[in-house]
Design a protein around this motif. Sequence first.
Motif, PDB file in Angstrom:
ATOM      1  N   ALA A 185     -11.585  -8.562   3.358  1.00 48.52           N
ATOM      2  CA  ALA A 185     -11.129  -7.161   3.641  1.00 48.52           C
ATOM      3  C   ALA A 185      -9.710  -7.190   4.375  1.00 48.52           C
ATOM      4  N   ARG A 186      -9.422  -8.342   5.454  1.00 46.03           N
ATOM      5  CA  ARG A 186      -8.185  -8.200   6.126  1.00 46.03           C
ATOM      6  C   ARG A 186      -7.313  -8.771   5.476  1.00 46.03           C
ATOM      7  N   GLY A 187      -7.479  -9.850   4.508  1.00 49.13           N
ATOM      8  CA  GLY A 187      -6.646 -10.407   3.914  1.00 49.13           C
ATOM      9  C   GLY A 187      -6.013  -9.620   2.600  1.00 49.13           C
ATOM     10  N   ASN A 188      -6.979  -8.974   2.012  1.00 48.28           N
ATOM     11  CA  ASN A 188      -6.864  -8.042   0.915  1.00 48.28           C
ATOM     12  C   ASN A 188      -5.817  -7.004   1.544  1.00 48.28           C
ATOM     13  N   LEU A 189      -6.406  -6.510   2.549  1.00 48.38           N
ATOM     14  CA  LEU A 189      -5.576  -5.071   2.971  1.00 48.38           C
ATOM     15  C   LEU A 189      -4.094  -5.686   3.073  1.00 48.38           C
ATOM     16  N   SER A 190      -3.849  -6.829   3.723  1.00 48.22           N
ATOM     17  CA  SER A 190      -2.438  -7.241   4.081  1.00 48.22           C
ATOM     18  C   SER A 190      -1.697  -7.404   2.850  1.00 48.22           C
ATOM     19  N   TRP A 191      -2.472  -8.200   2.003  1.00 48.61           N
ATOM     20  CA  TRP A 191      -1.672  -8.365   0.737  1.00 48.61           C
ATOM     21  C   TRP A 191      -1.223  -7.208   0.005  1.00 48.61           C
ATOM     22  N   ASN A 192      -2.079  -6.072   0.090  1.00 53.90           N
ATOM     23  CA  ASN A 192      -1.773  -5.245  -0.740  1.00 53.90           C
ATOM     24  C   ASN A 192      -0.777  -4.070  -0.174  1.00 53.90           C
ATOM     25  N   ILE A 193      -0.619  -4.313   1.204  1.00 51.06           N
ATOM     26  CA  ILE A 193       0.397  -3.411   1.916  1.00 51.06           C
ATOM     27  C   ILE A 193       1.780  -4.058   1.561  1.00 51.06           C
ATOM     28  N   VAL A 194       1.760  -5.609   1.751  1.00 51.56           N
ATOM     29  CA  VAL A 194       2.789  -6.194   1.817  1.00 51.56           C
ATOM     30  C   VAL A 194       3.546  -6.023  -0.031  1.00 51.56           C
ATOM     31  N   ARG A 195       2.534  -6.075  -0.812  1.00 49.23           N
ATOM     32  CA  ARG A 195       2.893  -6.045  -2.275  1.00 49.23           C
ATOM     33  C   ARG A 195       3.585  -4.513  -2.261  1.00 49.23           C
ATOM     34  N   ALA A 196       2.919  -3.384  -1.960  1.00 52.81           N
ATOM     35  CA  ALA A 196       3.285  -2.244  -2.114  1.00 52.81           C
ATOM     36  C   ALA A 196       4.671  -1.947  -1.369  1.00 52.81           C
ATOM     37  N   PHE A 197       4.683  -2.315  -0.068  1.00 50.75           N
ATOM     38  CA  PHE A 197       6.200  -1.986   0.597  1.00 50.75           C
ATOM     39  C   PHE A 197       7.377  -2.928   0.077  1.00 50.75           C
ATOM     40  N   HIS A 198       7.157  -4.091  -0.195  1.00 49.24           N
ATOM     41  CA  HIS A 198       8.222  -4.825  -1.077  1.00 49.24           C
ATOM     42  C   HIS A 198       8.521  -4.121  -2.385  1.00 49.24           C
ATOM     43  N   GLN A 199       8.048  -3.167  -3.069  1.00 52.48           N
ATOM     44  CA  GLN A 199       8.284  -2.543  -4.416  1.00 52.48           C
ATOM     45  C   GLN A 199       8.849  -1.230  -3.779  1.00 52.48           C
ATOM     46  N   ALA A 200       8.758  -0.869  -2.594  1.00 52.60           N
ATOM     47  CA  ALA A 200       9.117   0.779  -2.181  1.00 52.60           C
ATOM     48  C   ALA A 200      10.567   0.775  -2.301  1.00 52.60           C
TER      49      ALA A 200
END
Lengths: 347, 455
Positions: free
Chosen positions: B379-394
């Motif tokens: 859960a921890r890694g998946n949350l961070s990965w999905n945040i990093v992906r989303a923010f990098h695309q912002a």
Amino acid sequence: MMACRMLRPEKLEEWLAELLRSERRLIAPQRQGEDVVFQPVQTVDDITLDYINTRWPVKAWFFPPSEPVLRYRYQGSGVELEQPNMALEPRVIFGVRPCDAAGLAILDQVFNSDGEDEFYTRRRTMTTIVGLSCTHPAASCFCTSVGLSPTASAGSDLLLTPMGDAGYLVETLTARGEQLLWEYGHYFAAGECRSKEAVTEAAEARMSRQAALAQGIELSERLFEHPIWAEVARKCLGCGVCAYVCPTCHCFDIVDDSDAWGGVRCRNWDSCGFSLFTRHASGHNPRPQQDSRYRQRVLHKFSYFPQRWGRLMCVGCGRCVTNCPVNMDIYATAQAVLQVQGVKHET
Amino acid sequence: MSDDNWRPQIVAFVCQWCTYAGADLAGTSRIKYDPNVRIVKLPCSGRIGPLFLLKAFEQGADGVLVSGCHPGDCHYVSGNLLARRRFTVFRELLIFLGLEPERLQFSWVSAAEAVKWTEVVDAVTAQIRALGPRRQGWGAEARLQTSNSKAQSLEAQPGTRNLKPGTQKAVEEGIRRIARQLLQTGEAGVIVGYGNGTLKDVTTPLFVTEPEGVEQLVWNERCLNNLSVYLTREPVTRLGRVGIVAKGCDARALVALLQEHQIERDKVTIIGVQCAGMAENGRLAARCAVCDVHTPPLYDHLVEDRALDTGDWAEGDPRDREIAALEALTPAERWAYWQEQFARCIRCYACRAVCPLCYCETCIADKTQPQWVPPAFDARGNLSWNIVRAFHQAGRCIGCDECARVCPAHIRLDLINRKLALLIRDAYGYRAGYDATVAPPLTTFRPEDRAEFIR
């Protein structure tokens, strides 16, 4: 051990309900949004039989995507280790399709090849697989092409085959299956061993993909270096979907997930489709592009694995075909490669 | 939370010139204030990347405070102004994912504002103390378990409109004609287009290098792939100069790639195609319901669809209603919703692979020194990965939603992308993929940018 029993349609739910009340944990197909997935059962009503196959293969219940193998904490100048909790209650997984069960039989070989993998094997020995034969294969299914069938029994402990109004033909295939049958014998009517051949044939007749791939690919230098790999892999984008939805892919990476105080060493799924899979510490990558990575994927399944274990490492479930973002199709690729090799095949 | 001994752990990332000096002054002035803040000093608030804030939360911080120089006071002229945009977007992203706004706070504190610093710290500490310890850690351990959150009843709402496919055969002929011409004249060495896939109702990316091969090019409502992803792929570009079949959304990706200097305009020929919308499950795809690029914003040749019916868009984007429904929930409910979504992530990185704008040679998720994204698929890694992906695309995402289409776990990445696109449109008047000559929104600033959340 090949005793046969019948399970009347109305008895199936009763049996599952009693399994749910037992000390065994019941895991069965349930709806999750638009998908059907294996989940621990809360009530029998949640179980669905309306699926061609589950979204994910059953392998994650034995070989999870990410598994802690040990935890560590720095203590002064030393390190304190903690073993992961390996406690596991006995489980029954109901409704596994023959292709996915066959995938488990393949994983059994791999995880017991040089020493026993305690994480995998422990879950296997604590779990009874109740297979459910397939009567309506999907357009992407090709199990018969790789030497299996919609009613194949490999990997199952018990296999139920729907025989119309008569209910399910129950095949007992292992000691674990026999134990389960013995415990719940009153649900199962002893009867003559009816043949499931008609069911098998009817299901196979519904399959549009029927090529002869079971002999595998015979590797030669010419084939290995053939331009076909660059051609078929050109559109491959290098994600891990195909490996992660595959019932037989079993590659993993051991990584430390750590911070200043300690961490977890975990075993994560990995895929030969990733560039990182083979990249050396020096930066050199012996599989520099997608063509050599995809070649590895195909040849592992159709050449290297059969050479070592005498069977293909593909069960024809078709998940990699339907889930690929760009329609990479291992069935079509295997046919094309066999053509290059000079083998005639029927389509 | 009833534990009277509990003290929040708050990490403060501050710039060394203003806020750190202000905190120093508070100390030398012997001003008494809450001692729950651990300070990490950096050269400039412009250096305080979202990854730092993520790491603090990952490792157990109950709250994070970011502070730098007042606008106009930056030692490096504009570091804080650039950072302000990033903070705005990152904060809204985390709030959308269910973080309580009080846990991530921002302030401008100058070297002279010792009193303001102590007031900020006291106020932030009080708010976080009132919230209590951060629930469930960073990411709930929810793998393969169903939760009964209210949010779970939010089901995907596919577009309700029917498709109006237009004159597909004529368009297909038009594509083939131009492709043939490009290959015959040598203007293109390879045409990247759509061909029939190996399953019914599936198309596949097709690379045509010979004029005779153009007959394999197809056009229909199932041409979903965003082919512009191949323009940064050497196995394709090595075939020669690329001619690419582009829908409006694909052309927006080409604009973004030009803007980010990933492709050269004179090395690609764009066969723009007028597109009435693509199908998902037999209905108009949600993202196509508010399409305003039926005619691509950039092309060299245009294949017109004479029967193009762009309909009326009164119905709007069905995802906007889902976003509004999510935003009406409490943070805890939103958190539960997204935890349930991310728990399904198996880190196959298909979202990354299909994204035309994910062209990094080595993704930050694959880097190990330092290890920014936790490698465990929990859960921890998946949350961070999905945040990093989303923010990098912002501010870069052009909204083709390929990531959401290919996700085998059906994670609603489209809602996250859409949320950020709306935010950036409203805050900065910017929409990605229309104009290659303007600066991307997170690489620039305006003095009057939003700052209402900064103390």
